[in-house]
Design an enzyme around this catalytic site. Sequence first.
Site, PDB file in Angstrom:
ATOM      1  N   HIS A   1      -1.918 -12.050  -1.369  1.00 53.22           N
ATOM      2  CA  HIS A   1      -2.894 -12.970  -0.725  1.00 53.22           C
ATOM      3  C   HIS A   1      -2.134 -14.173  -0.150  1.00 53.22           C
ATOM      4  O   HIS A   1      -1.272 -13.994   0.699  1.00 53.22           O
ATOM      5  CB  HIS A   1      -3.939 -13.344  -1.791  1.00 53.22           C
ATOM      6  CG  HIS A   1      -5.128 -14.108  -1.295  1.00 53.22           C
ATOM      7  ND1 HIS A   1      -5.459 -14.273   0.024  1.00 53.22           N
ATOM      8  CD2 HIS A   1      -6.092 -14.771  -1.994  1.00 53.22           C
ATOM      9  CE1 HIS A   1      -6.554 -14.994   0.123  1.00 53.22           C
ATOM     10  NE2 HIS A   1      -6.974 -15.315  -1.088  1.00 53.22           N
TER      11      HIS A   1
ATOM     12  N   HIS B   1      -3.904  -6.065   6.592  1.00 51.65           N
ATOM     13  CA  HIS B   1      -5.032  -6.914   6.196  1.00 51.65           C
ATOM     14  C   HIS B   1      -6.193  -6.012   5.822  1.00 51.65           C
ATOM     15  O   HIS B   1      -6.416  -4.980   6.430  1.00 51.65           O
ATOM     16  CB  HIS B   1      -5.435  -7.839   7.357  1.00 51.65           C
ATOM     17  CG  HIS B   1      -6.252  -8.995   6.906  1.00 51.65           C
ATOM     18  ND1 HIS B   1      -7.606  -8.898   6.664  1.00 51.65           N
ATOM     19  CD2 HIS B   1      -5.901 -10.267   6.608  1.00 51.65           C
ATOM     20  CE1 HIS B   1      -8.050 -10.073   6.260  1.00 51.65           C
ATOM     21  NE2 HIS B   1      -7.039 -10.916   6.204  1.00 51.65           N
TER      22      HIS B   1
ATOM     23  N   ASP C   1       0.046 -14.857   7.771  1.00 49.88           N
ATOM     24  CA  ASP C   1       1.201 -15.330   6.981  1.00 49.88           C
ATOM     25  C   ASP C   1       2.538 -15.006   7.628  1.00 49.88           C
ATOM     26  O   ASP C   1       3.575 -15.506   7.200  1.00 49.88           O
ATOM     27  CB  ASP C   1       1.164 -14.682   5.592  1.00 49.88           C
ATOM     28  CG  ASP C   1      -0.020 -15.191   4.799  1.00 49.88           C
ATOM     29  OD1 ASP C   1      -0.928 -14.402   4.518  1.00 49.88           O
ATOM     30  OD2 ASP C   1      -0.052 -16.401   4.525  1.00 49.88           O
TER      31      ASP C   1
HETATM   32  C1  SDX Z   1      -4.086 -13.014   3.315  1.00 51.96           C
HETATM   33  O1  SDX Z   1      -8.696 -11.262   2.667  1.00 51.96           O
HETATM   34  C2  SDX Z   1      -8.272 -12.232   3.447  1.00 51.96           C
HETATM   35  O2  SDX Z   1      -8.951 -12.672   4.326  1.00 51.96           O
HETATM   36  C3  SDX Z   1      -6.875 -12.766   3.124  1.00 51.96           C
HETATM   37  C4  SDX Z   1      -6.306 -13.799   4.114  1.00 51.96           C
HETATM   38  C5  SDX Z   1      -7.088 -15.075   4.092  1.00 51.96           C
HETATM   39  O3  SDX Z   1      -7.021 -15.809   5.080  1.00 51.96           O
HETATM   40  O4  SDX Z   1      -7.706 -15.379   3.021  1.00 51.96           O
HETATM   41  O5  SDX Z   1      -6.307 -13.275   5.432  1.00 51.96           O
HETATM   42  C6  SDX Z   1      -4.877 -14.180   3.744  1.00 51.96           C
HETATM   43  O6  SDX Z   1      -4.075 -12.726   2.146  1.00 51.96           O
HETATM   44  C7  SDX Z   1      -3.405 -12.163   4.356  1.00 51.96           C
HETATM   45  C8  SDX Z   1      -2.694 -10.903   3.741  1.00 51.96           C
HETATM   46  C9  SDX Z   1      -1.333 -11.390   3.224  1.00 51.96           C
HETATM   47  N1  SDX Z   1      -0.709 -10.312   2.414  1.00 51.96           N
HETATM   48  C10 SDX Z   1       0.402  -9.686   2.868  1.00 51.96           C
HETATM   49  O7  SDX Z   1       0.931  -9.868   3.974  1.00 51.96           O
HETATM   50  C11 SDX Z   1       1.012  -8.742   1.836  1.00 51.96           C
HETATM   51  C12 SDX Z   1       1.343  -7.399   2.501  1.00 51.96           C
HETATM   52  N2  SDX Z   1       0.091  -6.718   2.860  1.00 51.96           N
HETATM   53  C13 SDX Z   1      -0.575  -5.993   1.881  1.00 51.96           C
HETATM   54  O8  SDX Z   1      -0.147  -5.837   0.631  1.00 51.96           O
HETATM   55  C14 SDX Z   1      -1.892  -5.371   2.278  1.00 51.96           C
HETATM   56  O9  SDX Z   1      -1.855  -5.073   3.595  1.00 51.96           O
HETATM   57  C15 SDX Z   1      -3.123  -6.206   1.968  1.00 51.96           C
HETATM   58  C16 SDX Z   1      -3.151  -6.613   0.525  1.00 51.96           C
HETATM   59  C17 SDX Z   1      -3.122  -7.425   2.822  1.00 51.96           C
HETATM   60  C18 SDX Z   1      -4.347  -5.365   2.283  1.00 51.96           C
HETATM   61  O10 SDX Z   1      -4.386  -4.351   1.362  1.00 51.96           O
HETATM   62  P1  SDX Z   1      -5.563  -3.249   1.370  1.00 51.96           P
HETATM   63  O11 SDX Z   1      -6.611  -3.563   2.374  1.00 51.96           O
HETATM   64  O12 SDX Z   1      -6.009  -3.029  -0.028  1.00 51.96           O
HETATM   65  O13 SDX Z   1      -4.853  -1.976   1.952  1.00 51.96           O
HETATM   66  P2  SDX Z   1      -4.003  -0.985   1.100  1.00 51.96           P
HETATM   67  O14 SDX Z   1      -3.118  -1.735   0.147  1.00 51.96           O
HETATM   68  O15 SDX Z   1      -4.915   0.052   0.539  1.00 51.96           O
HETATM   69  O16 SDX Z   1      -3.066  -0.356   2.227  1.00 51.96           O
HETATM   70  C19 SDX Z   1      -3.565   0.674   3.095  1.00 51.96           C
HETATM   71  C20 SDX Z   1      -2.346   1.533   3.418  1.00 51.96           C
HETATM   72  C21 SDX Z   1      -1.576   1.956   2.164  1.00 51.96           C
HETATM   73  O17 SDX Z   1      -0.958   3.185   2.455  1.00 51.96           O
HETATM   74  P3  SDX Z   1      -1.688   4.533   1.877  1.00 51.96           P
HETATM   75  O18 SDX Z   1      -1.866   4.364   0.379  1.00 51.96           O
HETATM   76  O19 SDX Z   1      -3.026   4.609   2.612  1.00 51.96           O
HETATM   77  O20 SDX Z   1      -0.740   5.651   2.228  1.00 51.96           O
HETATM   78  O21 SDX Z   1      -1.398   0.734   4.198  1.00 51.96           O
HETATM   79  C22 SDX Z   1      -0.199   0.582   3.466  1.00 51.96           C
HETATM   80  C23 SDX Z   1      -0.494   0.913   2.020  1.00 51.96           C
HETATM   81  O22 SDX Z   1       0.673   1.436   1.360  1.00 51.96           O
HETATM   82  N3  SDX Z   1       0.190  -0.824   3.610  1.00 51.96           N
HETATM   83  C24 SDX Z   1       1.423  -1.256   3.870  1.00 51.96           C
HETATM   84  C25 SDX Z   1       1.308  -2.643   3.974  1.00 51.96           C
HETATM   85  N4  SDX Z   1       0.053  -3.019   3.763  1.00 51.96           N
HETATM   86  C26 SDX Z   1      -0.645  -1.878   3.527  1.00 51.96           C
HETATM   87  N5  SDX Z   1       2.604  -0.594   4.024  1.00 51.96           N
HETATM   88  C27 SDX Z   1       3.672  -1.366   4.286  1.00 51.96           C
HETATM   89  N6  SDX Z   1       3.668  -2.714   4.415  1.00 51.96           N
HETATM   90  C28 SDX Z   1       2.492  -3.373   4.257  1.00 51.96           C
HETATM   91  N7  SDX Z   1       2.470  -4.709   4.371  1.00 51.96           N
END
Ligand code: SDX
Length: 428
Positions: free
Chosen positions: A265, A306, A363
Site C-alpha cells: 500500500h 493496482h 508510488d
Molecule cells: C497504493 O487501493 C488503493 O487505492 C491504494 C493506493 C491509494 O492511493 O490508496 O492507490 C495506493 O497502495 C498503490 C499500490 C502500491 N503498491 C505497489 O506498487 C506494490 C506492488 N503492487 C502490488 O503488490 C499489487 O499490484 C497491488 C497490491 C497494488 C494490487 O494487488 P491485487 O489487486 O490484489 O492484485 P494481485 O496481487 O492479485 O495481482 C494480480 C496478478 C498476480 O498474478 P497472478 O497471480 O494473477 O498470476 O498480477 C501480478 C500478481 O502476481 N502482479 C504483479 C504486480 N502486481 C500484481 N506482478 C509483478 N509486479 C507487480 N507489481
Amino acid sequence: MADSKASLSIDGNVVADLPILKGSAGNDVIDIRTLGGAGYFTYDPGFLATASCESEITFIDGDKGVLQHRGYPIDSLAKQADYLEVCYILLNGSAPTKAQYDEFTKIITNHTMVHEKLVHFFHGFLPDAHPMAMLCGVVGALSSFYHSDLDINEPDQRMRSAHRLIAKMPTIAAMAYKYSIGQPFVYPRNDLSYAENFLHMLFSVPAEEYVVSPTVARAMDRIFTLHADHEQNASTSTVRLAGSSGANPYACIAAGVASLWGPAHGGANEACLTMLEEIGSLDRVDEFVAKAKDKSDPFRLMGFGHRVYKNFDPRATVMRETCHEVLSELGIKDPLLDVAMALEKVALEDPYFIEKKLYPNVDFYSGIILKAIGIPTNMFTVIFAMSRTVGWIAHWDEMLGQPGQKIGRPRQKYTGEIDREFVPLSDR
Ligand code: SDX
C-alpha cells in the site's frame, strides 16, 4: 431506494430477493444485508467485489483511469488548486469561495503548532526508529491532549479534530525527521504556505536562513494533492472500521497510518526507490522484470499494479509530468530516473504486464521526486500519510454523519474443528 432486484436461487429455489441500488456513477450494488437471514454470507476476502459503504467523496473508474474528488477531476485539482483547497473540497463537498478558502487557510495555519509536552514523546524512540513508527505512536497519543473536544457525535467537534489533524501532521512528520537526524525541531511559521511550511520545518536549521524553492514547494504541494484521497483503499477502510466503534479520530488516523505502512500500500513508494537502487543500472532492468514475472519468485515491481486501475493511474500521469519538471528545473540528472523510465518502457511493452494490466501507479514516480527534493526514503510513506490524512478524516466524518451508522463487524467462512470433546491435561 431499490431500482430493481436480484433473485438468488439455489438448486432451483429462490432463497432471497436482493435489491439492486444505483449510485450516481460506477457499478450498481446488490444489497445483501438480508442474506444472513436466509442462512448465507457472501464470501469476498480482500473485498474484490464488495462495496463497504455509501460515499460522496471520491469516485474511481479503474478501466477508464478516472479519479474525481467530489466530482472534480484529479488533473484539474492537481494543476489548478492547491492542497488546502483540495482539503476544503474533500471535507465540505464543493470548491470554496475566496473568502471561504482564506478562512480555512487561517484556521489550519493557526492549528499547526503542537503542545510542548508532545516533544517528550519523541525522546522515547531510539535514534534509528523508523519515522513511520514515530508517526503511528505520536498521532495516536494526540488524543490525550483533546479530551474536552472528542464528542464524535458533535459535527463541530469532528470538524475541529479534522482541522487539528490536517494542520499538525506536517509538524509531527517534520519532528520525526528532525529526531531521526539529530537536529532540533523547527516550529511552524504562519507566513508560509502549507507546503512551504513543511519544507521549512524539514530543512531549516538554527544556524542559517533557509529559503524555500518555489519549484520544490509547488512539487510538494502537488504530491500532497495526488495522495489526498482514494476511495475505500486499505488504510481508509481501516479508519472507517476503527471509527465505526466510536474510537476517537486521533486513534482512527493512527490506525490508518499503520495500515498505509505496508509495502503493498503506501509503503510502495519507499519500496519502489529501494528497488530502483537495487536495479542500479539500465543493463539490469530486464533481469528484474524477469524476476517480477517468475511465479516462483516473490519479487514484485514496486510501483506497478493496482487493485482498481486496470488502466494508467491518472495520478501517475500527473506525477510523471511533475517528476520531469522538478528534475529539469532543479537541473538534476538522476540515473535512477533513467532506470525508472527504462523499467516503465519495458513493463508497458511486456505481454505479462499488458495481460495483467499492470501499469505504473502513484508510488512509481513520487519516490523519485521526493529523492530529488532531498527527502530520505524512510520519510516517503510519512509524506503519503500526511497527504492522506484529509481523505481519512473526510471519510471518518462522512461515516459518522450518516444516519443508522453501525459498527463494522464482518463474518467468516469457518473451516476449523467443531464440537470436539475436551480432555483435561491430567488425562492426556
Ligand atoms: C497504493 O487501493 C488503493 O487505492 C491504494 C493506493 C491509494 O492511493 O490508496 O492507490 C495506493 O497502495 C498503490 C499500490 C502500491 N503498491 C505497489 O506498487 C506494490 C506492488 N503492487 C502490488 O503488490 C499489487 O499490484 C497491488 C497490491 C497494488 C494490487 O494487488 P491485487 O489487486 O490484489 O492484485 P494481485 O496481487 O492479485 O495481482 C494480480 C496478478 C498476480 O498474478 P497472478 O497471480 O494473477 O498470476 O498480477 C501480478 C500478481 O502476481 N502482479 C504483479 C504486480 N502486481 C500484481 N506482478 C509483478 N509486479 C507487480 N507489481
